[in-house]
Design a protein around this motif. Structure first.
Motif, mmCIF file in Angstrom:
data_model
loop_
_atom_site.group_PDB
_atom_site.id
_atom_site.type_symbol
_atom_site.label_atom_id
_atom_site.label_comp_id
_atom_site.label_asym_id
_atom_site.label_seq_id
_atom_site.Cartn_x
_atom_site.Cartn_y
_atom_site.Cartn_z
ATOM 1 N N LYS A 251 0.813 -1.217 0.000
ATOM 2 C CA LYS A 251 0.000 0.000 0.000
ATOM 3 C C LYS A 251 0.847 1.269 0.000
ATOM 4 O O LYS A 251 0.490 2.273 -0.627
ATOM 5 C CB LYS A 251 -0.916 -0.015 1.230
ATOM 6 C CG LYS A 251 -1.830 1.187 1.337
ATOM 7 C CD LYS A 251 -2.706 1.077 2.584
ATOM 8 C CE LYS A 251 -3.596 2.297 2.744
ATOM 9 N NZ LYS A 251 -4.427 2.200 3.982
ATOM 10 N N ASN A 252 1.996 1.227 0.684
ATOM 11 C CA ASN A 252 2.763 2.448 0.912
ATOM 12 C C ASN A 252 4.154 2.446 0.296
ATOM 13 O O ASN A 252 4.878 3.446 0.423
ATOM 14 C CB ASN A 252 2.898 2.694 2.438
ATOM 15 C CG ASN A 252 1.561 2.890 3.112
ATOM 16 O OD1 ASN A 252 0.886 3.887 2.910
ATOM 17 N ND2 ASN A 252 1.169 1.904 3.929
ATOM 18 N N SER A 269 8.826 3.225 4.731
ATOM 19 C CA SER A 269 7.847 3.385 3.663
ATOM 20 C C SER A 269 8.004 4.738 2.997
ATOM 21 O O SER A 269 8.610 5.655 3.557
ATOM 22 C CB SER A 269 6.424 3.212 4.192
ATOM 23 O OG SER A 269 5.974 4.402 4.818
ATOM 24 N N LEU A 271 5.194 6.417 1.877
ATOM 25 C CA LEU A 271 3.979 7.207 2.092
ATOM 26 C C LEU A 271 3.518 7.305 3.536
ATOM 27 O O LEU A 271 2.774 8.227 3.874
ATOM 28 C CB LEU A 271 2.828 6.613 1.247
ATOM 29 C CG LEU A 271 3.064 6.516 -0.259
ATOM 30 C CD1 LEU A 271 1.890 5.831 -0.939
ATOM 31 C CD2 LEU A 271 3.300 7.895 -0.859
ATOM 32 N N ASP A 272 3.951 6.366 4.415
ATOM 33 C CA ASP A 272 3.321 6.342 5.745
ATOM 34 C C ASP A 272 4.296 5.972 6.855
ATOM 35 O O ASP A 272 4.001 5.134 7.702
ATOM 36 C CB ASP A 272 2.154 5.348 5.726
ATOM 37 C CG ASP A 272 1.156 5.615 6.848
ATOM 38 O OD1 ASP A 272 1.231 6.690 7.479
ATOM 39 O OD2 ASP A 272 0.296 4.745 7.102
ATOM 40 N N ASN A 288 4.175 7.252 12.187
ATOM 41 C CA ASN A 288 4.107 8.099 11.012
ATOM 42 C C ASN A 288 4.022 9.552 11.435
ATOM 43 O O ASN A 288 4.265 9.891 12.595
ATOM 44 C CB ASN A 288 2.929 7.697 10.116
ATOM 45 C CG ASN A 288 1.613 7.709 10.878
ATOM 46 O OD1 ASN A 288 1.519 8.288 11.965
ATOM 47 N ND2 ASN A 288 0.597 7.089 10.312
ATOM 48 N N ASN A 296 6.701 11.664 6.308
ATOM 49 C CA ASN A 296 6.243 10.282 6.140
ATOM 50 C C ASN A 296 7.141 9.442 5.233
ATOM 51 O O ASN A 296 7.005 8.227 5.194
ATOM 52 C CB ASN A 296 4.819 10.263 5.592
ATOM 53 C CG ASN A 296 3.780 10.189 6.697
ATOM 54 O OD1 ASN A 296 4.066 9.691 7.787
ATOM 55 N ND2 ASN A 296 2.589 10.684 6.428
#
Length: 956
Positions: A251-252, A269, A271-272, A288, A296
């Motif tokens: 997802k990230n 990650s 994104l997060d 995060n 992030n």
């Protein structure tokens, strides 16, 4: 029974998860400290992190190599000023770095300055024009390997060799002492003996970038890709790692990670933020931006020598204190100031200034926030289980909570808390805003009975024994007796001091079912029979070496928690003995809720502490040795013209000698202690200049000016946030004396003195001989002078004798004059008598006498007249008067030049104290004429009417 099962389930779950997760806690969030680019004075992105033997941290930054020693940041750019993308510190202390078209190493010189040596210069530019970015550096089998996209550069024994990529390298990793590289065409390759060998069935990953490879078990490798998720390579097969962690990465996206103690994995990650998972892929922590990170996107992660986590971010650096026994529930969990906490029916409840919040206790805390209990939105002072019923003491009243909401309100008055009444089964007393109220347990739950009459003061600090209700209010306590029907207080007594020695009362608490009263760390119990307070020596002894406390609470494990100076400590009970623990709680200083000591001990691994900005979770068994002795460094030593940097893994600097003209020295201190840096303090002593150690201070710099020559030793200690002190770091140096106080100068002075003594002694001898000659002449001259002086003295003596004779003669003359004046005055008086006789004779009627008598009278009269006329005594008198009073007349004439001779005579007569009549006779004027003359004299002398004329004349 339900509560027992729930507690057993919670305890089992906690022990199980702790044993699996090892050193990472799955409850709450660790403390996160962000470093912004304006702090470290570098670029935004940080690509790689390393640490040397002294604990200094290094960051591969867009603007160069950053060094952080806990006190200050230093920046070391590459020669071509490009970004540093990777770094590696080998056992020798060399810091290898790689950037665009540049790679090499930094190494400290003799003065500790990091000097750069370029290895890129060894590359034949005629064959390789562009080196490109160096992305990874590995220390492998006594070689240092620099990996770029096109090739790897192998540095060994000072020489550089090159191995070309089959197609194009992505990244490289060392796993279980094996070096793996990803090629976009050949898949994963193993570098061995200077050659590359392909791993079977790994070309399936060619369409994605591998950012991390870690060993999960023997012959089992975890592969982290940028976009495709996580894979496991085992038995020559690549299979997806179907776990919670894999779902997060998909997802990230992931930029690699790092392992922690071979028990958990940090996954970066895009994104997060990051997640920390166990080796089964179960997520333990998720950190995060919402939970404390400033960014992030995590480019790199690193575990330092104290098992703390450092993150290189796309914009900044973050420090995550994973080695601490504390984690926190704060703003990211949507809770604020916590006054109390309790576990009930599988939920953790916390009473806050905004209401009561709850969270499932048997689920992971990594994502969910606390939920608000409906109907409690107000100041909540307490939440507690009463007869298996959850009661909230709220500003809105005594509230019953069930199923995440308030089911009913027992009493609408605001309450502080509830306690059981001894000897009255099923009855409870509640402290409310108007005093106290009685509650009774019924089949339908707790019900309100009545308000207790006779007392309207309230407080959260109260206790009950079999006889009294004790209330602490301000610095006094109240002793109150309840009536038998529990409707009123039958007696109330206010107590301001327990003994005459201590005036105020510090705290009221129940320990081992006995009520204790504390003042100045002295603990007292009350004797009803004797109506006195007597001291408990054993309990007082426990607090002998503890600062004066202001609150004390006993938890479910019989540990004694105490608050002092906005700090916290605990006396942990172990085998019927107490161990005082303070250091771990220093990080909570200033964050405790004033006058509300909230400690909820579920077991030794789960202790909740209420804070002003959330809730702290404390595991007393988590890393019992985490408070290690810190290290202190004298980071730099500066003086005009030079600076020596220490602590860069260089050899010890010895024989530091500085000239006297540079006796202005400056020291900077550091300690690679990164937990709670704002509480790290230093103390120093410069021997022999300082008599004692300085006071502890957070300032890491000290200057000394105008030091005298001599040998000095600088000592520095550090004290970390837990109060643990380091051993002193030492630096010795010598200040050379000025040229005029140098040893050679003193030798010159000595020789000069000897020559001077010789010259002076020779000159003295010549002077003595010369002086003997002059002394003979001088003695002759002195003899003649003395002889002349004696003659002069003899002459002066003769003149003095003659003068004395003249003075004596003058004195005799004056005496004769005085005698003559007296005689003259007698003559004058005689003449006056004779003149009187003449007047009497004139009055005789001569005609009436016979001729013989008439002849005799006439003859007598002529004889008397002749005597009077021929007497010259008056002229003699004037002469003698002037002789006697010559000095007086002289002074008078000098002082008043205009005075007439007649007035001088009058002044003399007045000085002689003669009467007006006598003066008139002498001066041959009337008495009125005398008065007129006196008036004119006073006027000429400038006397007013009140001044005495005779007295004035006598004063002249």
């Amino acid at each position: 029974m339900k509560l027992i099962k729930s507690y057993f389930y919670i305890t089992f779950f906690t022990l199980f998860t702790i044993s699996i997760f090892g050193q990472v806690k799955n409850i709450g969030l660790p403390d996160v400290r962000n470093y912004k680019r304006n702090e470290y004075k570098g670029g935004t992105q940080n690509w790689n992190i390393g640490q040397d033997k002294n604990g200094n941290l290094y960051f591969a930054n867009n603007n160069g190599l950053l060094q952080f020693d806990g006190s200050s940041w230093r920046k070391y750019p590459l020669p071509n000023l490009t970004s540093v993308r990777c770094l590696k510190i080998d056992d020798s202390g060399k810091i290898f770095v790689g950037g665009y078209n540049e790679f090499g190493y930094f190494q400290p010189d003799t003065k500790g300055r990091l000097k750069y040596t370029s290895l890129a210069k060894q590359v034949d530019k005629s064959k390789i024009k562009i080196i490109d970015f160096i992305w990874k550096i590995h220390s492998f089998n006594n070689q240092t390997i620099f990996q770029s996209f096109a090739r790897i550069y192998i540095f060994k024994n000072g020489k550089l060799s090159i191995l070309q990529a089959p197609k194009r390298f992505q990244f490289s990793f060392v796993v279980d002492n094996k070096l793996y590289l990803q090629d976009v065409e050949k898949g994963i390759l193993e570098y061995k003996d200077g050659k590359l060998y392909a791993l079977a069935n790994t070309t399936s990953l060619n369409n994605t970038e591998i950012w991390g490879m870690y060993s999960l078990a023997k012959n089992k490798i975890l592969i982290i890709t940028l976009e495709k998720g996580l894979f496991v390579y085992e038995n020559n097969k690549v299979i997806p790692w179907d776990t919670e962690a894999n779902n997060f990465v998909k997802k990230n996206n992931s930029l690699g990670g790092v392992t922690i103690n071979n028990s958990s994995i940090v996954l970066n990650s895009v994104l997060d933020g990051i997640i920390i998972c166990d080796y089964n892929g179960k997520i333990i922590q998720h950190i995060n931006r919402k939970k404390g990170l400033q960014n992030n996107t995590v480019l790199t992660s690193f575990i330092d020598n104290k098992n703390n986590l450092w993150l290189g971010l796309d914009n900044g650096i973050a420090f995550v204190n994973e080695s601490s026994p504390f984690t926190y529930f704060g703003f990211s969990y949507d809770i604020s100031t916590v006054y109390a906490s309790v576990i009930h029916d599988g939920n953790l409840y916390v009473a806050t200034n905004q209401g009561v919040f709850y969270h499932a206790w048997n689920n992971s805390f990594k994502e969910d926030v606390f939920k608000l209990v409906e109907g409690t939105t107000a100041q909540s002072w307490n939440v507690q289980v009463v007869e298996n019923e959850l009661i909230c003491s709220n500003n809105r009243g005594a509230l019953v909570i069930e199923g995440g909401k308030v089911t009913h309100i027992i009493d609408p008055k605001g309450y502080f808390g509830f306690k059981k009444i001894p000897n009255h089964p099923g009855f409870y007393i509640g402290s409310n805003y108007d005093g106290f109220a009685i509650f009774q347990k019924t089949p339908n739950g707790l019900v309100y009975k009545n308000q207790i009459l006779g007392f309207d003061k309230s407080s959260n600090s109260f206790e009950l024994d079999e006889s009294y209700l004790w209330l602490k209010k301000d610095e006094s306590i109240y002793r109150m007796s309840l009536s038998n029907d529990l409707t009123r207080f039958s007696s109330i007594k206010k107590i301001n001091q327990l003994t005459p020695k201590f005036k105020n009362i510090g705290s009221l608490q129940k320990i081992d079912d006995r009520i204790y009263f504390q003042t100045n760390n002295h603990f007292y119990k009350y004797s009803k029979e004797q109506d006195i307070f007597f001291e408990d020596k054993n309990l007082t002894k426990l607090f002998r070496n503890i600062p004066v406390i202001n609150a004390l609470s006993e938890d479910s494990q019989s540990n004694l928690w105490y608050a002092f100076n906005e700090s916290l400590g605990v006396l942990m009970k172990q085998n019927n003995k107490y161990k005082n623990i303070v250091a771990p709680f220093s990080n909570l200083t200033g964050n405790l809720v004033s006058n509300y000591l909230s400690v909820n001990t579920i077991d030794s691994k789960n202790i909740f502490i209420g804070l002003t900005d959330g809730l702290a979770h404390y595991d007393s068994q988590f890393l019992n040795n985490f408070v290690k002795k810190p290290k202190a460094f004298i980071r730099s030593f500066s003086f005009p013209g030079d600076t020596i940097i220490l602590g860069n893994n260089q050899n010890k600097t010895e024989n530091i000698r500085i000239p006297y003209s540079s006796n202005h020295v400056r020291f900077t201190f550091s300690s690679p202690t990164y937990e709670n840096l704002e509480n790290v303090e230093f103390s120093y002593q410069l021997e022999p200049f300082d008599d004692k150690w300085s006071n502890w201070s957070t300032i890491s710099l000290k200057e000394y000016t105008n030091l005298r020559e001599g040998e000095y030793t600088m000592n520095v200690k550090v004290r970390n946030s837990y109060g643990v002190q380091s051993l002193p770091a030492k630096l010795s140096f010598t200040i050379s004396p000025p040229w005029y106080r140098h040893f050679l100068a003193f030798m010159f002075y000595f020789i000069l003195i000897l020559v001077g003594i010789y010259l002076i002694s020779t000159r003295i001898k010549m002077k003595i001989r010369k002086n003997k000659y002059y002394e003979t002449i001088e003695q002759r001259r002195l003899y003649l002078e003395k002889e002349s002086k004696i003659r002069q003295e003899q002459y002066d003596l003769e003149k003095e004798i003659e003068k004395l004779k003249n003075d004596k003669l003058q004195i005799k003359i004056l005496a004769k004059d005085k005698e003559l004046v007296n005689n003259s005055l007698q003559v004058v008086k005689k003449n006056k008598i004779l003149n009187g006789i003449i007047h009497k004779l004139k009055e005789i009627d001569v005609e009436a006498l016979d001729d013989s008598t008439k002849f005799q009278v006439s003859k007598l009269n002529k004889s008397i007249v002749k005597e009077v006329n021929t007497d010259k005594s008056w002229k003699d008198l004037e002469k003698h008067i002037k002789n006697v009073h010559f000095e007086f007349l002289k002074r008078l004439k000098e002082k008043y030049p205009t005075i007439s001779p007649r007035e001088l005579d009058l002044s003399t007569y007045l000085l002689m104290n003669m009467s007006t009549k006598e003066i008139a006779e002498i001066m041959n004027i009337s008495t009125g004429g005398v008065e007129l003359a006196r008036y004119r004299l006073r006027k000429k002398l400038g006397l007013n009417k009140k001044e005495n004329l005779i007295g004035f004349l006598m004063s002249i």
